[in-house]
Design an enzyme around this catalytic site. Structure first.
Site, PDB file in Angstrom:
ATOM      1  N   GLU A 180       4.916  -4.642  -8.935  1.00  0.00           N
ATOM      2  CA  GLU A 180       4.854  -4.974  -7.502  1.00  0.00           C
ATOM      3  C   GLU A 180       3.817  -4.014  -7.052  1.00  0.00           C
ATOM      4  O   GLU A 180       4.052  -2.756  -6.876  1.00  0.00           O
ATOM      5  CB  GLU A 180       6.179  -4.967  -6.976  1.00  0.00           C
ATOM      6  CG  GLU A 180       6.942  -6.137  -7.198  1.00  0.00           C
ATOM      7  CD  GLU A 180       7.958  -6.027  -8.367  1.00  0.00           C
ATOM      8  OE1 GLU A 180       8.150  -4.796  -9.019  1.00  0.00           O
ATOM      9  OE2 GLU A 180       7.810  -7.027  -9.367  1.00  0.00           O
ATOM     10  N   ASP A 187      13.732  -0.085   3.336  1.00  0.00           N
ATOM     11  CA  ASP A 187      13.562   0.873   2.409  1.00  0.00           C
ATOM     12  C   ASP A 187      13.984   2.172   2.813  1.00  0.00           C
ATOM     13  O   ASP A 187      13.941   2.453   3.959  1.00  0.00           O
ATOM     14  CB  ASP A 187      11.995   1.123   2.028  1.00  0.00           C
ATOM     15  CG  ASP A 187      11.390  -0.042   1.458  1.00  0.00           C
ATOM     16  OD1 ASP A 187      11.711  -0.274   0.366  1.00  0.00           O
ATOM     17  OD2 ASP A 187      10.404  -0.847   1.820  1.00  0.00           O
TER      18      ASP A 187
END
Lengths: 257, 397
Positions: A46, A57
């Site tokens: 990714e 995140d």
């Protein structure tokens, strides 16, 4: 055939996928990182598209995003760097990032250039299924790009079925109620959640991410899914790296062996 | 409860092209629950009874609509100040936190989180958490903790935990990021009381409805005082835009009432240190909705600047983005200096020290084109106690 579908057809277990922010640690790191990951037997990557405000995140990935933005990384530069990457890299590649930079690039231009670089799929955590189905799906299909959805412990069974129905690459199982970079062990409660999804016998393969950081967590995750994604731990492993080749080899081997 | 207004939210959660719910899957269940239940809950009879009773006896509503004679003479028009600064805790923010904590209880939530810029929303959240006996965590940018220290102390005394946001510009946008991360990690027991008309649908609409009591009262009070419930102008400052959304709410569909939104120009709109979103921003997705915000060509969020912590935010709520795009709203901006002078003016002429945020609304009165007989309502969103250090320093008091 799309490289993602091909991967899951030829390999059903222990698929190791790694997340790396483009432009980290250096502006031009991503292509060398991809080569080393492939050389060390990583099955899929990714590629993170940096964003200034990555709300799903944790601090490590936000830090890598900030470094990348300060290094000058942008979608335009990323697509230039990835031009020709398919001459060397044959493993599936997925772009992962927040929707705003793609909107500013222009969604159609973004999808066109993503496909032109040989990218196979896209993960946009803040593009909800409703918006995807109504405004984006046709355009993704037109450019032969797979959209990958997340499933969390909060996702209802009915919604998982719907996600399975609109997906045809893999489903990204978020391991717990957490942002990326969690440090807890995989608890019984999570194992029950993984088992619950496994028992649904979805048509798409399953990959577990968030909190996967070493051999132990990787192996546990692989008992419940076709593979797992490592992000934060990899970012830590190459932070301020003086020798990417050695550091990547060391890290990946620690997961595999 | 739903309406056909082109300026209110539609049934998909949009205001024109703005709004929506661009959220990661981790928040889907909570947001969907809110979307499905918020109207039913807040228009339930027992909810309204409890809400109205708290607004009256605890918040101190209705707040006065005060005809400010001396400043009216100064600007040669008729200025009415909606005294939200007289609400308990010193700003309009508590109208929303009272509503949301009652909603959180009905959703079975036991833990409250919030973001805050100037600290007014943090204080208002800490206050209702104390009232309801619920644990409260407030995220606040490190820079704002420094410049709004009085409010930090108030939150602590009220039993809230103040957690510093240390990333980015260390201000309101970063505090919002941290609060969202907390909610992702604690989706079951926690309700996130967003303080402005920002975030994923239904937050902008829900917060606007809780704040709409401001314009509801203005209409009644203006009718009593002038014989006409509609003013010529309603003026409010806009950071995310909650006090403005409340002050405009019941006037949006009457286009004879001019809506004036005042953004923070910081050092000046072209100085590189500004928060004037409608001039410097463009459409994009931030904090869960499509709206206007300041960003680079690559779509990275630009860090704003305003002397006022409550306006130091790179975007505006989607309702305001639509008022701007549809030209329903008149968008003006005031610099740091203009706002400081306006605060001084209001203090001297009316004996009212406004919050720095509110001072931005005062600062543009001479630019809206109000005539001698016009009626101008200015939403006096908060009081200036929290800004005394800044006033003393910047105005050499």
């Amino acid at each position: 055939m799309n490289r993602i579908n091909n991967l899951f057809q030829t390999k059903q277990k222990n698929i190791l996928s790694v997340f790396c922010t483009a432009g980290f640690p250096e502006l031009n790191s991503i292509v060398p990182v991809l080569e080393e990951l492939q050389n060390n037997g990583v099955d899929m990557v990714e590629i993170g598209m940096p964003f200034s405000d990555p709300t799903a995140d944790g601090p490590v990935i936000q830090y890598s995003n900030n470094i990348a933005i300060n290094n000058g990384m942008s979608l335009k530069i990323l697509f230039e760097q990835l031009k020709g990457v398919r001459a060397k890299i044959h493993i599936p590649l997925v772009l992962m990032g927040y929707i705003n930079p793609a909107l500013q690039y222009g969604i159609d231009n973004f999808l066109r250039d993503t496909h032109a670089c040989g990218i196979d799929g896209i993960i946009i955590p803040d593009l909800p299924m409703y918006e995807y189905e109504n405004f984006y799906k046709n355009r993704f299909d037109e450019h032969h790009l797979k959209n990958i959805f997340l499933v969390t412990p909060q996702t209802s069974k009915e919604r998982i079925r719907r996600i399975d129905a609109v997906s045809d690459a893999f489903i990204y199982i978020v391991s717990s109620n957490a942002i990326t970079g969690g440090s807890a062990n995989i608890e019984e409660e999570q194992k029950e959640y993984f088992s619950r999804i496994k028992k649904m016998e979805l048509k798409n393969p399953l990959v577990i991410g968030f909190g996967i950081r070493d051999k132990k967590t990787f192996d546990t995750a692989c008992n419940f899914a076709n593979g797992a994604i490592i992000g934060t731990a990899f970012i830590n492993a190459i932070d301020k790296s003086k020798n990417l080749k050695e550091d990547i080899q060391h890290f990946i081997q620690s997961i595999k062996n | 409860m739903k309406n056909d207004s082109k300026y209110q939210v539609d049934d998909k959660g949009y205001y024109g092209q703005f709004g929506g719910a661009y959220i990661p899957e981790m928040l889907h269940r909570n947001i969907e629950e809110l979307q499905l239940r918020y109207l039913e809950i807040i228009y339930d009879e027992t909810f309204q009874k409890e809400f109205q009773s708290l607004l009256k006896d605890y918040v101190g509503r209705p707040t006065p609509l005060y005809f400010a004679k001396r400043i009216s003479d100064h600007f040669n028009t008729n200025i009415y100040l909606k005294r939200e600064d007289l609400c308990h805790t010193g700003a309009h923010k508590i109208n929303n936190t009272v509503g949301q904590i009652l909603l959180a209880k009905r959703l079975g939530k036991t833990r409250i989180i919030a973001e805050t810029g100037a600290g007014q929303h943090g204080v208002a959240t800490a206050t209702v958490c104390a009232l309801m006996g619920m644990p409260c965590i407030v995220y606040m940018g490190e820079v704002d903790i420094e410049r709004q220290s009085a409010n930090v102390k108030r939150m602590k005394m009220l039993g809230a935990e103040v957690r510093p946001a240390t990333s980015g510009s260390k201000t309101l946008k970063d505090a919002t990021n941290e609060a969202m991360r907390d909610w992702i990690a604690n989706p079951v027991d926690t309700h996130y009381i967003i303080g402005s008309v920002v975030g994923p649908h239904p937050f902008p609409d829900m917060v606007a409805r809780f704040q709409s009591v401001i314009s509801e009262e203005i209409k009644k009070q203006l009718l009593e005082k002038t014989g006409n419930e509609n003013p010529n102008f309603v003026v409010a400052c806009v950071g995310g835009g909650s006090n403005a959304a409340g002050a405009y709410y019941h006037f949006l569909d009457n286009e004879d009432v001019k809506i004036v939104a005042v953004e923070a120009a910081g050092h000046g709109v072209n100085s590189g240190k500004s928060a004037a979103t409608t001039i410097l921003g463009k459409p994009g997705v931030l904090h869960g909705s499509k709206t206007l915000f300041m960003q680079t060509e690559d779509g990275q969020v630009v860090e704003p600047h305003s002397i006022s912590a409550g306006l130091d935010y790179p975007g505006i709520g989607p309702v305001h983005a639509n008022l701007f795009e549809s030209k329903r709203g008149i968008f003006l901006s005031a610099t740091d200096d203009e706002s400081l002078q306006a605060a001084m003016l209001l203090s001297k002429l009316e004996g009212i020290i406004p919050a720095l945020e509110t001072a931005h609304a005062i600062a543009v009165i001479d630019r809206i084109g109000a005539k001698k007989d016009d009626v101008v309502v200015v939403n006096l969103s908060g009081r200036g106690d929290k800004d005394l250090d800044t006033y003393v320093r910047e105005l050499n008091l």
